[in-house]
Motif scaffolding. Sequence first.
Motif, PDB file in Angstrom:
ATOM      1  N   ALA A 312       0.601  -1.356  -0.004  1.00 57.89           N
ATOM      2  CA  ALA A 312       0.223  -0.514   0.064  1.00 57.89           C
ATOM      3  C   ALA A 312       0.151   1.072  -0.206  1.00 57.89           C
ATOM      4  N   LEU A 313       2.202   0.980   0.283  1.00 58.29           N
ATOM      5  CA  LEU A 313       3.100   2.425   0.220  1.00 58.29           C
ATOM      6  C   LEU A 313       3.015   2.952  -1.433  1.00 58.29           C
ATOM      7  N   ARG A 314       2.748   3.935  -0.974  1.00 54.59           N
ATOM      8  CA  ARG A 314       3.259   5.352  -2.137  1.00 54.59           C
ATOM      9  C   ARG A 314       4.928   5.425  -2.424  1.00 54.59           C
ATOM     10  N   ILE A 315       5.257   4.806  -4.045  1.00 55.34           N
ATOM     11  CA  ILE A 315       6.738   5.402  -3.758  1.00 55.34           C
ATOM     12  C   ILE A 315       6.719   6.698  -4.896  1.00 55.34           C
ATOM     13  N   GLY A 316       7.758   7.456  -4.950  1.00 58.98           N
ATOM     14  CA  GLY A 316       7.342   8.340  -5.426  1.00 58.98           C
ATOM     15  C   GLY A 316       8.464   9.331  -5.593  1.00 58.98           C
ATOM     16  N   ASP A 317       9.290  10.386  -5.945  1.00 56.50           N
ATOM     17  CA  ASP A 317       9.527  12.066  -5.493  1.00 56.50           C
ATOM     18  C   ASP A 317       9.522  12.546  -4.516  1.00 56.50           C
ATOM     19  N   GLY A 318      11.193  12.125  -3.592  1.00 58.18           N
ATOM     20  CA  GLY A 318      10.195  12.789  -2.426  1.00 58.18           C
ATOM     21  C   GLY A 318      10.196  14.396  -2.024  1.00 58.18           C
ATOM     22  N   MET A 319      10.024  15.193  -3.441  1.00 62.76           N
ATOM     23  CA  MET A 319       9.579  16.501  -3.280  1.00 62.76           C
ATOM     24  C   MET A 319       7.728  15.856  -2.842  1.00 62.76           C
ATOM     25  N   ASP A 320       7.236  14.695  -3.544  1.00 58.20           N
ATOM     26  CA  ASP A 320       5.863  15.321  -4.048  1.00 58.20           C
ATOM     27  C   ASP A 320       5.063  14.247  -3.137  1.00 58.20           C
ATOM     28  N   ALA A 321       4.024  15.731  -2.726  1.00 60.08           N
ATOM     29  CA  ALA A 321       3.707  15.558  -0.773  1.00 60.08           C
ATOM     30  C   ALA A 321       2.837  14.193  -0.289  1.00 60.08           C
ATOM     31  N   ALA A 322       2.388  14.037  -1.536  1.00 64.97           N
ATOM     32  CA  ALA A 322       2.007  12.148  -1.117  1.00 64.97           C
ATOM     33  C   ALA A 322       3.179  10.878  -1.657  1.00 64.97           C
ATOM     34  N   SER A 323       4.426  11.073  -1.573  1.00 61.78           N
ATOM     35  CA  SER A 323       4.769   9.897  -1.790  1.00 61.78           C
ATOM     36  C   SER A 323       5.360   9.663   0.116  1.00 61.78           C
ATOM     37  N   GLN A 324       5.393   8.217   0.311  1.00 64.70           N
ATOM     38  CA  GLN A 324       5.540   7.397   1.459  1.00 64.70           C
ATOM     39  C   GLN A 324       6.733   6.624   1.455  1.00 64.70           C
ATOM     40  N   MET A 325       7.934   7.083   0.268  1.00 64.62           N
ATOM     41  CA  MET A 325       9.132   6.462   0.223  1.00 64.62           C
ATOM     42  C   MET A 325       9.147   7.320  -1.085  1.00 64.62           C
ATOM     43  N   GLY A 326      11.196   7.637  -1.025  1.00 59.71           N
ATOM     44  CA  GLY A 326      11.602   8.415  -2.387  1.00 59.71           C
ATOM     45  C   GLY A 326      12.627   7.235  -3.061  1.00 59.71           C
ATOM     46  N   PRO A 327      13.261   7.172  -3.838  1.00 60.91           N
ATOM     47  CA  PRO A 327      14.127   6.751  -4.495  1.00 60.91           C
ATOM     48  C   PRO A 327      15.022   6.376  -3.753  1.00 60.91           C
ATOM     49  N   MET A 328      15.838   5.606  -3.920  1.00 56.65           N
ATOM     50  CA  MET A 328      17.528   5.624  -3.180  1.00 56.65           C
ATOM     51  C   MET A 328      18.317   6.115  -4.094  1.00 56.65           C
ATOM     52  N   ALA A 329      20.018   6.330  -3.268  1.00 52.89           N
ATOM     53  CA  ALA A 329      20.562   7.989  -3.561  1.00 52.89           C
ATOM     54  C   ALA A 329      20.974   7.055  -4.061  1.00 52.89           C
ATOM     55  N   ASN A 330      21.554   6.663  -5.281  1.00 52.07           N
ATOM     56  CA  ASN A 330      22.267   6.505  -6.199  1.00 52.07           C
ATOM     57  C   ASN A 330      22.620   5.373  -7.513  1.00 52.07           C
ATOM     58  N   PRO A 331      22.731   5.281  -8.066  1.00 55.18           N
ATOM     59  CA  PRO A 331      22.225   4.291  -9.213  1.00 55.18           C
ATOM     60  C   PRO A 331      22.953   2.855  -8.511  1.00 55.18           C
ATOM     61  N   ARG A 332      24.061   2.562  -8.122  1.00 55.98           N
ATOM     62  CA  ARG A 332      24.599   1.488  -7.555  1.00 55.98           C
ATOM     63  C   ARG A 332      24.015   0.439  -6.633  1.00 55.98           C
ATOM     64  N   ARG A 333      22.692   1.684  -5.730  1.00 55.09           N
ATOM     65  CA  ARG A 333      22.233   0.865  -4.602  1.00 55.09           C
ATOM     66  C   ARG A 333      20.459   0.467  -5.522  1.00 55.09           C
ATOM     67  N   PRO A 334      19.887  -0.459  -6.389  1.00 56.88           N
ATOM     68  CA  PRO A 334      18.799  -0.732  -6.668  1.00 56.88           C
ATOM     69  C   PRO A 334      19.784  -2.183  -7.716  1.00 56.88           C
ATOM     70  N   GLU A 335      21.374  -1.825  -7.883  1.00 55.56           N
ATOM     71  CA  GLU A 335      21.262  -3.020  -8.603  1.00 55.56           C
ATOM     72  C   GLU A 335      22.039  -4.061  -7.607  1.00 55.56           C
ATOM     73  N   ALA A 336      22.604  -3.255  -6.519  1.00 55.76           N
ATOM     74  CA  ALA A 336      22.929  -4.280  -5.451  1.00 55.76           C
ATOM     75  C   ALA A 336      21.771  -4.908  -4.489  1.00 55.76           C
ATOM     76  N   ILE A 337      20.188  -4.188  -4.552  1.00 55.05           N
ATOM     77  CA  ILE A 337      19.295  -4.804  -3.843  1.00 55.05           C
ATOM     78  C   ILE A 337      19.122  -5.762  -4.940  1.00 55.05           C
ATOM     79  N   ALA A 338      18.375  -5.330  -6.330  1.00 56.04           N
ATOM     80  CA  ALA A 338      18.102  -6.290  -7.419  1.00 56.04           C
ATOM     81  C   ALA A 338      19.220  -8.160  -7.221  1.00 56.04           C
ATOM     82  N   GLU A 339      20.073  -7.810  -6.715  1.00 51.22           N
ATOM     83  CA  GLU A 339      21.667  -8.680  -6.904  1.00 51.22           C
ATOM     84  C   GLU A 339      20.458  -9.561  -5.532  1.00 51.22           C
ATOM     85  N   LEU A 340      20.483  -9.604  -3.990  1.00 55.53           N
ATOM     86  CA  LEU A 340      20.638 -10.083  -3.216  1.00 55.53           C
ATOM     87  C   LEU A 340      18.757 -10.184  -3.164  1.00 55.53           C
TER      88      LEU A 340
END
Length: 478
Positions: A312-340
């Motif tokens: 149910a969490l809403r994911i989006g740009d941290g500047m959007d007041a409706a977002s409950q979780m923003g992006p990860m901080a750099n391009p390395r992190r999504p790749e690392a999480i996908a591998e795990l």
Amino acid sequence: MPATYDTPLGLYIGGEWLSGGGRDTHDVLNPATGAGQAALPLATIDDLDRALAAAERGFIAWRATPPEQRGAVLTKTAQLLRERADRITRIATLEQGKIQAEAKGELAAAAALLDFHAAEGQRIYGRVLPRPSGTRSMVLHQPVGPVAAFCAWNFPIMNVVRKLAPAIAAGCSIIIKPSEETAGSAVEVLRCFQDAGLPGDVAQCVFGVPDQISRHLLASPITRKLSFTGSVPVGKQLMKLAADTMMHTTMELGGHSPVLVFDDCDLDKTLDILVTHKFRNAGQVCVAPTRFHVQDGIYDRFASGFAERTRALRIGDGMDAASQMGPMANPRRPEAIAELVGDATGRGATLLAGGDRGGEGGFFFQPTVLSDVPLAARAMNEEPFGPVALLTRFGSEADAVEEANRLPFGLAAYCFTENGRRQNRLGDDIEAGMIAINTVRLSWGDSPFGGMKDSGHGSEDGPEGIAAHLVTKAVHIS
């Protein structure tokens, strides 16, 4: 949208802001889009030598400054942070990714920490020892000397304040190297200190190639203390460098926090608390709850409720007041999480929510829940540092404690139980520097923040944070 930075990014050395001059630069990115926002100048060796010389001068003068004056600078800095909150938190979100509500909470906590250290710096006490008439023995606590401090990018406001405030309160000078990926937040904090009246030689701020900067600063006899927040491997390498000059060290390293959920907990309340806390800052928190060990009797309900709330969490740009979780901080992190995640599901874990990237562009990864994760999965042994919750079952309290203590990490742990005797036992038996029972808040201005085992040593915050910047001296007079 207005420009991200109202003032240019730069180095702060000897009270001057430096940029250009043929220095190499680093592109600061917006994690929500992946677009570049500014070019950050990087320090040269000459810049580092100039910072060391300034820190040496600054220490001589600042150690002789009365604690009340040092505290007044910290108090004024806290005031300026609060006055500039909208601008500073906007910068933090645009360069780190966290939602605005979290950035504002981070700034408020940083300002409160400054207020605490402003007062605590006036309580650096020694003692007089009983001796025969005509003799006197005293114990004195004095500032250790110039500090080299290195910050992680996940809390770009708080991590910087956490390094600067206790050092300045104790009477030390400091050279701080924040993350190049979140430079703007650090620059804004330093500008607050500057405008609050901190002498230019007391605090220096440099950016650059981490290995080059750490080797140069830690090899200098001017540097008398290392304070580091970051990963375990980097922390161990820095400690080896620090050993050559026997400098003091405070190491706040990685974690892999266990969460023990017993069948007598308030289940719905526990789930509401944990899901929110797990995905705070997209899971990029050293004390993030990660390994959820849930007693057999409530495991299925817990897993179902956790997954439902996560989806149910809403994911989006941290500047959007409706977002409950923003992006990860750099391009390395999504790749690392996908591998795990791929490794865990390949070993038999069940995917209950998330599991892949989300959002269009940027460095997003969906909040993810994995159940019945085998101990052999990499994510159960390596710090994920991302939006992944790992669920496993346990039978007895002894089993849960054994699993909580299995890894070499020892930063934080969480327990949920209404049994008072068990709460006391868990506080004694779990190997972690910080333990939260029926709550998730671990960071308070007056409480030590730090770990044990591979998660480091020494404490930040609280009286212990200032004590870590002092040396003890015994003086005997006859």
